[in-house]
Design a protein around this motif. Structure first.
Motif, PDB file in Angstrom:
ATOM      1  N   UNK A 123     139.508  47.352  73.222  1.00  0.00           N
ATOM      2  CA  UNK A 123     140.352  47.210  74.414  1.00  0.00           C
ATOM      3  C   UNK A 123     141.374  46.097  74.187  1.00  0.00           C
ATOM      4  N   UNK A 124     142.634  46.417  74.424  1.00  0.00           N
ATOM      5  CA  UNK A 124     143.716  45.432  74.306  1.00  0.00           C
ATOM      6  C   UNK A 124     143.943  44.793  75.675  1.00  0.00           C
ATOM      7  N   UNK A 125     143.678  43.518  75.783  1.00  0.00           N
ATOM      8  CA  UNK A 125     143.846  42.834  77.061  1.00  0.00           C
ATOM      9  C   UNK A 125     145.307  42.803  77.512  1.00  0.00           C
ATOM     10  N   UNK A 126     146.286  42.566  76.617  1.00  0.00           N
ATOM     11  CA  UNK A 126     147.691  42.631  77.070  1.00  0.00           C
ATOM     12  C   UNK A 126     148.046  44.005  77.643  1.00  0.00           C
ATOM     13  N   UNK A 127     147.609  45.079  76.968  1.00  0.00           N
ATOM     14  CA  UNK A 127     147.890  46.412  77.504  1.00  0.00           C
ATOM     15  C   UNK A 127     147.194  46.611  78.845  1.00  0.00           C
ATOM     16  N   UNK A 128     145.956  46.178  78.943  1.00  0.00           N
ATOM     17  CA  UNK A 128     145.194  46.374  80.172  1.00  0.00           C
ATOM     18  C   UNK A 128     145.859  45.655  81.347  1.00  0.00           C
ATOM     19  N   UNK A 129     146.305  44.430  81.124  1.00  0.00           N
ATOM     20  CA  UNK A 129     146.988  43.695  82.195  1.00  0.00           C
ATOM     21  C   UNK A 129     148.256  44.434  82.636  1.00  0.00           C
ATOM     22  N   UNK A 130     149.021  44.910  81.668  1.00  0.00           N
ATOM     23  CA  UNK A 130     150.251  45.628  81.997  1.00  0.00           C
ATOM     24  C   UNK A 130     149.947  46.946  82.696  1.00  0.00           C
ATOM     25  N   UNK A 131     148.881  47.632  82.283  1.00  0.00           N
ATOM     26  CA  UNK A 131     148.504  48.905  82.900  1.00  0.00           C
ATOM     27  C   UNK A 131     148.049  48.702  84.339  1.00  0.00           C
ATOM     28  N   UNK A 132     147.266  47.641  84.574  1.00  0.00           N
ATOM     29  CA  UNK A 132     146.825  47.336  85.938  1.00  0.00           C
ATOM     30  C   UNK A 132     148.023  47.010  86.820  1.00  0.00           C
ATOM     31  N   UNK A 133     148.970  46.243  86.279  1.00  0.00           N
ATOM     32  CA  UNK A 133     150.164  45.884  87.044  1.00  0.00           C
ATOM     33  C   UNK A 133     150.956  47.147  87.406  1.00  0.00           C
ATOM     34  N   UNK A 134     151.097  48.054  86.454  1.00  0.00           N
ATOM     35  CA  UNK A 134     151.820  49.304  86.717  1.00  0.00           C
ATOM     36  C   UNK A 134     151.107  50.120  87.797  1.00  0.00           C
ATOM     37  N   UNK A 154     144.641  53.082  73.739  1.00  0.00           N
ATOM     38  CA  UNK A 154     144.210  52.444  74.981  1.00  0.00           C
ATOM     39  C   UNK A 154     144.020  53.455  76.114  1.00  0.00           C
ATOM     40  N   UNK A 155     144.904  54.442  76.198  1.00  0.00           N
ATOM     41  CA  UNK A 155     144.757  55.454  77.238  1.00  0.00           C
ATOM     42  C   UNK A 155     143.496  56.276  77.022  1.00  0.00           C
ATOM     43  N   UNK A 156     143.221  56.633  75.769  1.00  0.00           N
ATOM     44  CA  UNK A 156     142.010  57.393  75.474  1.00  0.00           C
ATOM     45  C   UNK A 156     140.762  56.588  75.822  1.00  0.00           C
ATOM     46  N   UNK A 157     140.766  55.292  75.500  1.00  0.00           N
ATOM     47  CA  UNK A 157     139.628  54.434  75.846  1.00  0.00           C
ATOM     48  C   UNK A 157     139.449  54.329  77.360  1.00  0.00           C
TER      49      UNK A 157
END
Length: 368
Positions: A123-134, A154-157
């Motif tokens: 899991x990429x934390x930078x991606x996760x933060x940006x995905x949650x924000x979106x 990240x999307x698959x995970x």
């Protein structure tokens, strides 16, 4: 290695359903050749064993092929839409995030287990933060600053950390050779970076296409279905991702609307659970739309496309028979009725519940 189960109606065997099994490893592509058309998903029924295996499938089809970048972008769009609709149950976990938090930091700080992110490899934390924000802004988490390879992973995970089955289908019978070559490269690239088990469905007219040599090796030829489905009902978007357990399907407007009305109903609100597994006396396992377990009542919200043709009709009757002899009462509601007149749908459910209660009460009295 997980096993993918696929049921097809044999063109020479009438109403007999054939069960074929194929092994697909994570990060690999298995090609299937058939002439059913990418839109005829009602002819491809995933065997119910796949529900027990906890495999989550995502479907995507191309009416026509675009260039290499467009092929990858379209798959990313579908995966991002699925992730958007699954919120907040990302990573196959309920209540992992605080849905009412105002910032992505507050959401991320509300993990049920503080060490979850450390335990969830990849899991990429930078991606996760940006995905949650979106997601909080009402946007699909398709994030331009991140490379496609990272987004695919990240999307698959987020859809399923155990790995997804990605079913890709092409409807166009004879695309240009350079686009077929782009497809072969893109599909392999998608499988590697998403680590998905990719099932690629191609028209039999492409069986000898030299541009597809890298993905045609070991291709399976499947029987052509007897009838074609017509994609007309809005609820068929629910088949973009399968299965969903314990909640209304996020791509089914009918299930979502019915859930809202049942939640407000004093008599019915606490009875039914959505998308539950049921095992019959004959050993079959079915995923049903709504289940009142104590009363053994099942409610199915049926769209026309997957139930309004010969194959779907026959499948429904066999399924209902199997459930009937296992002491379940099945109520089928048309999806259009649920959307357009949900009050009537709820009253039908109420009538069946009350009928079942009287029936069970009479059975108890006789036994005494």
């Amino acid at each position: 290695m997980q096993r993918l189960f696929i049921c097809l109606e044999g063109s020479l065997l009438g109403d007999i359903v054939l069960l074929k099994t194929f092994d697909i490893a994570p990060g690999q592509v298995q090609t299937f050749l058939w002439d059913g058309g990418a839109e005829a998903w009602s002819q491809v029924i995933l065997a119910e064993e796949i529900c027990s295996a906890n495999l989550r499938l995502v479907f995507h089809s191309w009416p026509q092929l675009s260039e290499h970048e467009g092929i990858i972008q379209s798959v990313l769009q579908t995966l991002a839409e699925v992730v958007y609709r699954l919120w907040p149950s990302w990573y196959c976990q309920d209540n992992l995030f605080a849905d009412d938090a105002t910032t992505e930091a507050a959401v991320l700080n509300s993990y049920r287990c503080l060490d979850w992110q450390r335990r969830e490899a990849g899991v990429s934390l930078p991606w996760l933060k940006a995905a949650v924000r979106a997601r909080q802004q009402g946007k699909v988490p398709l994030l331009d600053p991140f490379p496609h390879s990272l987004q695919l992973a990240q999307l698959a995970l987020a859809i399923d950390p155990a790995g997804i089955v990605l079913v890709l289908a092409l409807a166009e019978p004879r695309p240009a050779d350079h686009r077929l070559l782009a497809l072969a490269r893109a599909v392999n690239w998608i499988a590697i970076h998403s680590q998905a088990r990719v099932a690629l469905w191609l028209p039999q007219s492409l069986a000898q296409a030299a541009a597809l040599d890298s993905i045609l090796y070991g291709a399976k030829v499947l029987p052509c279905p007897l009838t074609a489905a017509v994609a007309t009902a809005e609820d068929e978007a629910k088949h973009v991702v399968f299965p969903i357990h314990g909640r209304p399907h996020p791509f089914s407007p009918g299930e979502e609307k019915l859930a809202q009305w049942l939640a407000r109903d004093r008599e019915l609100g606490q009875l039914f659970s959505f998308n539950q597994m049921v095992r019959t006396k004959r050993g079959q396992t079915y995923l049903v739309d709504l289940l009142w377990l104590e009363g053994r009542v099942i409610v199915e919200v049926d769209g026309y496309r997957h139930h309004g043709n010969r194959f779907g009709f026959n499948q429904d009757r066999h399924r209902d028979y199997d459930l009937l002899i296992s002491d379940y009462v099945v109520l089928r509601l048309p999806h259009d009725e649920v959307l357009n007149d949900v009050e009537v749908a709820v009253e039908k459910i109420r009538d069946v519940v009350r009928f079942r209660r009287r029936q069970l009460c009479h059975t108890r009295e006789v036994s005494l």
